[in-house]
Write a protein that holds these residues in place. Structure first.
Motif, PDB file in Angstrom:
ATOM      1  N   THR A  69       0.832  -1.204   0.000  1.00 28.28           N
ATOM      2  CA  THR A  69       0.000   0.000   0.000  1.00 28.28           C
ATOM      3  C   THR A  69       0.860   1.245   0.000  1.00 28.28           C
ATOM      4  O   THR A  69       0.597   2.210  -0.733  1.00 28.28           O
ATOM      5  N   PHE A  70       1.913   1.227   0.811  1.00 23.95           N
ATOM      6  CA  PHE A  70       2.810   2.384   0.889  1.00 23.95           C
ATOM      7  C   PHE A  70       3.455   2.672  -0.470  1.00 23.95           C
ATOM      8  O   PHE A  70       3.439   3.812  -0.950  1.00 23.95           O
ATOM      9  N   ALA A  71       4.023   1.645  -1.110  1.00 22.46           N
ATOM     10  CA  ALA A  71       4.703   1.846  -2.390  1.00 22.46           C
ATOM     11  C   ALA A  71       3.730   2.362  -3.448  1.00 22.46           C
ATOM     12  O   ALA A  71       4.062   3.262  -4.235  1.00 22.46           O
ATOM     13  N   ARG A  72       2.508   1.799  -3.451  1.00 28.87           N
ATOM     14  CA  ARG A  72       1.526   2.228  -4.448  1.00 28.87           C
ATOM     15  C   ARG A  72       1.115   3.672  -4.219  1.00 28.87           C
ATOM     16  O   ARG A  72       1.068   4.482  -5.158  1.00 28.87           O
ATOM     17  N   ARG A  73       0.819   4.038  -2.968  1.00 29.38           N
ATOM     18  CA  ARG A  73       0.371   5.398  -2.681  1.00 29.38           C
ATOM     19  C   ARG A  73       1.499   6.405  -2.855  1.00 29.38           C
ATOM     20  O   ARG A  73       1.284   7.529  -3.327  1.00 29.38           O
ATOM     21  N   PHE A  74       2.707   6.035  -2.489  1.00 29.13           N
ATOM     22  CA  PHE A  74       3.844   6.946  -2.630  1.00 29.13           C
ATOM     23  C   PHE A  74       4.064   7.282  -4.106  1.00 29.13           C
ATOM     24  O   PHE A  74       4.208   8.453  -4.480  1.00 29.13           O
ATOM     25  N   THR A  75       4.067   6.259  -4.960  1.00 25.12           N
ATOM     26  CA  THR A  75       4.273   6.481  -6.386  1.00 25.12           C
ATOM     27  C   THR A  75       3.122   7.277  -6.993  1.00 25.12           C
ATOM     28  O   THR A  75       3.330   8.160  -7.839  1.00 25.12           O
ATOM     29  N   ALA A  76       1.893   6.991  -6.540  1.00 24.30           N
ATOM     30  CA  ALA A  76       0.729   7.704  -7.085  1.00 24.30           C
ATOM     31  C   ALA A  76       0.749   9.178  -6.737  1.00 24.30           C
ATOM     32  O   ALA A  76       0.301  10.018  -7.520  1.00 24.30           O
ATOM     33  N   THR A  77       1.290   9.544  -5.582  1.00 21.36           N
ATOM     34  CA  THR A  77       1.247  10.939  -5.148  1.00 21.36           C
ATOM     35  C   THR A  77       2.516  11.727  -5.469  1.00 21.36           C
ATOM     36  O   THR A  77       2.502  12.957  -5.434  1.00 21.36           O
ATOM     37  N   THR A  78       3.618  11.035  -5.789  1.00 22.28           N
ATOM     38  CA  THR A  78       4.867  11.749  -6.097  1.00 22.28           C
ATOM     39  C   THR A  78       5.340  11.534  -7.519  1.00 22.28           C
ATOM     40  O   THR A  78       6.172  12.300  -8.025  1.00 22.28           O
ATOM     41  N   GLY A  79       4.856  10.483  -8.183  1.00 19.90           N
ATOM     42  CA  GLY A  79       5.305  10.206  -9.540  1.00 19.90           C
ATOM     43  C   GLY A  79       6.603   9.449  -9.616  1.00 19.90           C
ATOM     44  O   GLY A  79       7.148   9.247 -10.704  1.00 19.90           O
ATOM     45  N   THR A  80       7.129   9.005  -8.485  1.00 22.53           N
ATOM     46  CA  THR A  80       8.369   8.233  -8.473  1.00 22.53           C
ATOM     47  C   THR A  80       8.312   7.227  -7.339  1.00 22.53           C
ATOM     48  O   THR A  80       7.473   7.332  -6.439  1.00 22.53           O
ATOM     49  N   THR A  81       9.187   6.242  -7.367  1.00 22.21           N
ATOM     50  CA  THR A  81       9.181   5.196  -6.345  1.00 22.21           C
ATOM     51  C   THR A  81       9.842   5.697  -5.062  1.00 22.21           C
ATOM     52  O   THR A  81      10.653   6.633  -5.098  1.00 22.21           O
ATOM     53  N   PRO A  82       9.549   5.068  -3.934  1.00 22.75           N
ATOM     54  CA  PRO A  82      10.161   5.520  -2.674  1.00 22.75           C
ATOM     55  C   PRO A  82      11.686   5.510  -2.721  1.00 22.75           C
ATOM     56  O   PRO A  82      12.326   6.470  -2.268  1.00 22.75           O
ATOM     57  N   MET A  83      12.293   4.451  -3.247  1.00 26.62           N
ATOM     58  CA  MET A  83      13.748   4.378  -3.213  1.00 26.62           C
ATOM     59  C   MET A  83      14.394   5.351  -4.200  1.00 26.62           C
ATOM     60  O   MET A  83      15.454   5.909  -3.918  1.00 26.62           O
TER      61      MET A  83
END
Length: 320
Positions: free
Chosen positions: A244-258
């Motif tokens: 969920t974190f990875a999906r939401r992070f990418t959806a709201t920032t346009g890039t992956t967490p790492m």
């Protein structure tokens, strides 16, 4: 990069013209901000009709563009419009002189019409990308990125992505502090990576840090970049599952967490190399790398030179 040419002609978008002015026009000097000479160039003796009914008399003729350190082409209101041989010839002369060129939004159509994008990657507003690819098949169109380019030629996506490219060019020439100073004056984000997605699945939430778990998490990470952050650790701090974190992070920032984490670590390393005399090993560990050896390949990949070379080059630019 001190002298910047803004090419204007009938049909240029007023917003893009204003962005170029906000980034490079002379203003009250703040610490860390270079003094630029912005030259507005266009067909000699002719008032230019910008979008929205505005008009502007160029300060310089088209020939002045070849004397600049950088030429920026604003977007155009009508991507299907054909441009005068005078304007296209001026762009070809700039390229032949080895002056770097950047276009904002639909300005990519003008560069393509001049033949400057043949055999290159380019981007434009995502809604215009299919038309750019159809009209100019020799251009490799990348509709997903905010900006792309190198080797003296850059293109950006629409609206805010033009700001991102302008700040990137300032950062490349004058360092992170200069770009951040201008971004702060414009009340805009100081850094978005060129490879970040143009079109997000959901809009970036307009929430205070205290109300948004992802914003809180990003603030926590930025305050402790030397922590060995992983997706698992970030997800736990945000009180989410990893997926969920990875999906939401990418959806709201346009890039992956790492990727976001590495970008922030390199940006901080740039700032420390510019503003301090800390040994590179100390800079590396402060930013979350084990040593200067592990910092080097990531830094080179994103900045183009090694950390020590970056420090020497930046100090040389300051003295110049």
């Amino acid at each position: 990069m001190r002298t910047v040419g803004c090419l204007i002609f009938d049909g240029v978008r007023a917003f893009d013209y204003a962005v170029i002015g906000e980034v490079w026009a002379n203003r009250a000097i703040r610490p860390g901000q270079p003094l630029f000479d912005l030259r507005v160039c266009g067909p000699e003796g002719a008032r230019v009709r910008l979008g929205g009914g505005l008009e502007r008399l160029p300060d310089h003729a088209l020939g002045a563009l070849t004397d600049c350190d950088l030429v920026v082409v604003p977007g155009v209101e009508d991507p299907e419009a054909r441009h005068t041989p005078e304007v296209l010839g001026a762009l070809r002369a700039v390229a032949a002189a080895g002056v770097p060129i950047a276009s904002l939004c639909a300005g990519a159509f003008v560069l393509a019409e001049a033949g400057l994008l043949d055999g290159r990657e380019a981007t434009t507003h995502w809604a215009l990308a299919p038309e750019l690819a159809r009209r100019f098949p020799a251009v490799t169109v990348r509709p997903e990125v905010l900006f792309t380019g190198g080797d003296g030629l850059w293109t950006s996506a629409g609206v805010a992505a033009g700001i991102d490219l302008c700040l990137h060019l300032v950062r490349t020439a004058h360092g992170q502090r200069a770009a951040a100073t201008i971004a702060r004056a414009m009340v805009t984000a100081p850094f978005r990576a060129g490879g970040q997605n143009q079109f997000l699945p959901s809009p970036v939430p307009d929430a205070a840090v205290g109300d948004d778990p992802l914003a809180r998490l990003r603030a926590e990470v930025l305050a402790s970049l030397d922590t060995p952050w992983t997706v698992r650790r970030m997800a736990a701090a945000a009180l989410m599952s990893e997926r969920t974190f990875a999906r939401r992070f990418t959806a709201t920032t346009g890039t992956t967490p790492m990727r976001w984490l590495l970008d922030q670590r390199v940006l901080t390393a740039q700032r420390l190399l510019e503003e301090t005399d800390l040994p590179v090993d100390t800079v590396a560990t402060h930013c979350g790398f084990a040593s200067a050896v592990s910092l080097r390949p990531v830094f080179v990949d994103r900045v183009g030179v090694a950390p020590r070379e970056y420090r020497r080059a930046f100090r040389g630019r300051e003295e110049g």
